[in-house]
Design a protein around this motif. Structure first.
Motif, PDB file in Angstrom:
ATOM      1  N   GLU A   1      22.740  11.976  -8.238  1.00 40.35           N
ATOM      2  CA  GLU A   1      23.164  13.399  -8.790  1.00 40.35           C
ATOM      3  C   GLU A   1      22.383  13.378 -10.093  1.00 40.35           C
ATOM      4  N   GLY A   2      20.982  13.369  -9.953  1.00 46.71           N
ATOM      5  CA  GLY A   2      20.112  13.740 -11.014  1.00 46.71           C
ATOM      6  C   GLY A   2      19.899  12.757 -12.227  1.00 46.71           C
ATOM      7  N   PHE A   3      20.542  11.579 -12.140  1.00 46.68           N
ATOM      8  CA  PHE A   3      20.549  10.504 -13.058  1.00 46.68           C
ATOM      9  C   PHE A   3      19.558   9.328 -12.503  1.00 46.68           C
ATOM     10  N   SER A   4      18.775   8.889 -13.156  1.00 48.08           N
ATOM     11  CA  SER A   4      18.002   7.769 -12.887  1.00 48.08           C
ATOM     12  C   SER A   4      18.613   6.450 -13.015  1.00 48.08           C
ATOM     13  N   THR A   5      18.684   5.815 -11.958  1.00 47.64           N
ATOM     14  CA  THR A   5      19.743   4.549 -11.985  1.00 47.64           C
ATOM     15  C   THR A   5      18.833   3.212 -11.968  1.00 47.64           C
ATOM     16  N   SER A   6      17.498   3.228 -10.986  1.00 49.23           N
ATOM     17  CA  SER A   6      16.740   2.040 -10.947  1.00 49.23           C
ATOM     18  C   SER A   6      15.493   2.334 -10.095  1.00 49.23           C
ATOM     19  N   ASP A   7      14.628   1.315 -10.235  1.00 52.76           N
ATOM     20  CA  ASP A   7      13.287   1.476  -9.418  1.00 52.76           C
ATOM     21  C   ASP A   7      13.479   0.910  -8.048  1.00 52.76           C
ATOM     22  N   LEU A   8      12.815   1.428  -7.081  1.00 50.70           N
ATOM     23  CA  LEU A   8      12.782   0.941  -5.715  1.00 50.70           C
ATOM     24  C   LEU A   8      11.337   0.782  -5.213  1.00 50.70           C
ATOM     25  N   VAL A   9      11.197  -0.499  -4.799  1.00 54.33           N
ATOM     26  CA  VAL A   9       9.851  -0.401  -4.022  1.00 54.33           C
ATOM     27  C   VAL A   9       9.882  -0.968  -2.593  1.00 54.33           C
ATOM     28  N   VAL A  10       9.185  -0.399  -1.891  1.00 56.58           N
ATOM     29  CA  VAL A  10       9.130  -0.600  -0.409  1.00 56.58           C
ATOM     30  C   VAL A  10       8.141  -1.669  -0.462  1.00 56.58           C
ATOM     31  N   VAL A  11       8.011  -2.894  -0.481  1.00 56.15           N
ATOM     32  CA  VAL A  11       7.280  -4.067  -0.610  1.00 56.15           C
ATOM     33  C   VAL A  11       6.340  -4.300   0.340  1.00 56.15           C
ATOM     34  N   ASP A  12       6.866  -4.356   1.512  1.00 55.25           N
ATOM     35  CA  ASP A  12       6.199  -4.471   2.885  1.00 55.25           C
ATOM     36  C   ASP A  12       7.001  -3.698   3.940  1.00 55.25           C
ATOM     37  N   THR A  13       6.292  -3.291   4.933  1.00 52.46           N
ATOM     38  CA  THR A  13       6.873  -2.856   6.099  1.00 52.46           C
ATOM     39  C   THR A  13       5.816  -2.759   7.307  1.00 52.46           C
ATOM     40  N   ASP A  14       6.213  -2.890   8.794  1.00 51.02           N
ATOM     41  CA  ASP A  14       5.196  -2.486   9.563  1.00 51.02           C
ATOM     42  C   ASP A  14       5.769  -1.218  10.214  1.00 51.02           C
ATOM     43  N   TYR A  15       6.645  -0.632  10.040  1.00 50.64           N
ATOM     44  CA  TYR A  15       7.284   0.877  10.257  1.00 50.64           C
ATOM     45  C   TYR A  15       8.131   0.609  11.606  1.00 50.64           C
ATOM     46  N   THR A  16       7.837  -0.495  12.382  1.00 45.61           N
ATOM     47  CA  THR A  16       8.652  -0.490  13.524  1.00 45.61           C
ATOM     48  C   THR A  16       9.642  -1.691  13.539  1.00 45.61           C
ATOM     49  N   SER A  17       9.524  -2.656  12.867  1.00 44.51           N
ATOM     50  CA  SER A  17      10.433  -3.765  13.108  1.00 44.51           C
ATOM     51  C   SER A  17      11.211  -4.381  11.885  1.00 44.51           C
ATOM     52  N   PHE A  18      10.489  -4.081  10.737  1.00 42.76           N
ATOM     53  CA  PHE A  18      10.972  -4.733   9.453  1.00 42.76           C
ATOM     54  C   PHE A  18      10.549  -3.847   8.275  1.00 42.76           C
TER      55      PHE A  18
ATOM     56  N   GLY B   1       0.843  -1.136  -0.005  1.00 43.76           N
ATOM     57  CA  GLY B   1       0.115  -0.064   0.067  1.00 43.76           C
ATOM     58  C   GLY B   1       0.864   1.286  -0.109  1.00 43.76           C
ATOM     59  N   PRO B   2       0.210   2.321  -0.030  1.00 41.96           N
ATOM     60  CA  PRO B   2       1.068   3.672  -0.041  1.00 41.96           C
ATOM     61  C   PRO B   2       1.973   3.576   1.137  1.00 41.96           C
ATOM     62  N   LEU B   3       3.219   4.113   0.972  1.00 46.12           N
ATOM     63  CA  LEU B   3       4.015   4.656   2.282  1.00 46.12           C
ATOM     64  C   LEU B   3       3.745   5.719   3.163  1.00 46.12           C
ATOM     65  N   ASN B   4       3.638   5.539   4.373  1.00 46.15           N
ATOM     66  CA  ASN B   4       3.606   6.799   5.077  1.00 46.15           C
ATOM     67  C   ASN B   4       5.002   7.085   5.463  1.00 46.15           C
ATOM     68  N   TYR B   5       5.284   8.300   4.821  1.00 45.66           N
ATOM     69  CA  TYR B   5       6.781   8.867   4.998  1.00 45.66           C
ATOM     70  C   TYR B   5       7.142   9.147   6.406  1.00 45.66           C
ATOM     71  N   GLU B   6       6.245   9.711   7.030  1.00 46.78           N
ATOM     72  CA  GLU B   6       6.467  10.162   8.402  1.00 46.78           C
ATOM     73  C   GLU B   6       6.939   8.762   9.276  1.00 46.78           C
ATOM     74  N   MET B   7       6.083   7.915   9.125  1.00 51.09           N
ATOM     75  CA  MET B   7       6.378   6.457   9.825  1.00 51.09           C
ATOM     76  C   MET B   7       7.624   6.100   9.732  1.00 51.09           C
ATOM     77  N   PHE B   8       7.847   6.025   8.172  1.00 51.95           N
ATOM     78  CA  PHE B   8       8.813   5.350   7.786  1.00 51.95           C
ATOM     79  C   PHE B   8      10.268   5.979   7.745  1.00 51.95           C
ATOM     80  N   THR B   9      10.408   7.099   8.274  1.00 49.69           N
ATOM     81  CA  THR B   9      11.486   7.990   8.388  1.00 49.69           C
ATOM     82  C   THR B   9      12.216   7.529   9.412  1.00 49.69           C
ATOM     83  N   GLY B  10      13.659   7.624   9.499  1.00 57.25           N
ATOM     84  CA  GLY B  10      14.608   7.171  10.324  1.00 57.25           C
ATOM     85  C   GLY B  10      15.532   6.159  10.050  1.00 57.25           C
ATOM     86  N   ARG B  11      16.378   5.289  10.981  1.00 61.99           N
ATOM     87  CA  ARG B  11      17.119   4.538  10.757  1.00 61.99           C
ATOM     88  C   ARG B  11      16.628   3.263  10.543  1.00 61.99           C
ATOM     89  N   TRP B  12      17.332   2.593   9.610  1.00 67.80           N
ATOM     90  CA  TRP B  12      17.098   0.992   9.304  1.00 67.80           C
ATOM     91  C   TRP B  12      18.602   0.408   9.472  1.00 67.80           C
TER      92      TRP B  12
END
Length: 194
Positions: free
Chosen positions: A114-131, A40-51
């Motif tokens: 640096e402004g050049f497209s390199t690849s696509d990235l998908v956050v496939v799944d997350t619970d925001y707190t552990s994985f 589903g859509p990623l909640n940026y605020e909850m996803f921010t921080g260190r992983w």
């Protein structure tokens, strides 16, 4: 004499050719990038921080070889950034910043350096707190791809749970989870460097 010179030159050329390293193209795989769906859509605020990286498919393009982690940051201009850090092969701290440009599909980004497209990235799944399970792919040619999977935990104590969950989710969408390896995080190096 001419035949002896030819044999000498031929043997030298053969010896020189054998000494040259063979390029490693094992990271290039047959096929198309997977149409990986996110939860589903990623909640940026909850996803921010260190992983902390618990596991990944080996990636020859990465400078960081151990103690890898990433920070998901939203800048003042509402630009998502991925700041990846870790220790290089010489045990020196290294850092790479990539801009993540949101795409139409939920939780999907165009990775730019640096402004050049390199690849696509998908956050496939997350619970925001552990994985967090991420898939990244670049179509190198019409029938060849370079793809990665990253399994992140907020803390290494959650690594086993993250690995189990992400392997299940990624495998269900056709990713070769056998290629995913536990990321090196030696305590004596990581605790002092990061």
């Amino acid at each position: 004499m001419a035949s002896l010179t030819f044999v000498t030159v031929a043997l030298c050329a053969l010896g020189c050719a054998m000494a040259l390293p063979t390029p490693d193209f094992s990271y290039v795989r047959e096929g198309q990038c997977l149409a990986m769906a996110s939860s589903g859509p990623l909640n940026y605020e909850m996803f921010t921080g260190r992983w902390v990286e618990a596991a990944s498919r080996p990636n020859i393009f990465r400078r960081e070889r151990q103690c890898r982690d990433f920070h998901f940051i939203i800048t003042e201009a509402d630009t998502p950034l991925r700041v990846t850090s870790g220790m290089d092969k010489d045990n020196k701290l290294t850092e790479v910043i990539t801009e993540l440009v949101p795409k139409a599909a939920p939780s999907t980004f165009d990775v730019q350096i640096e402004g050049f497209s390199t690849s696509d990235l998908v956050v496939v799944d997350t619970d925001y707190t552990s994985f967090a399970c991420l898939y990244q792919c670049q179509q190198a040619t019409p029938d060849r791809k370079v793809e990665w999977a990253f399994i992140y935990a907020r803390d290494l104590s959650q690594a086993d749970v993250a690995l189990k969950r992400c392997n299940k989710v990624l495998q269900a969408q056709g990713f070769d989870v056998e290629s995913i390896l536990v990321s090196p995080t030696p305590k004596e190096t990581c605790n002092t460097a990061l």
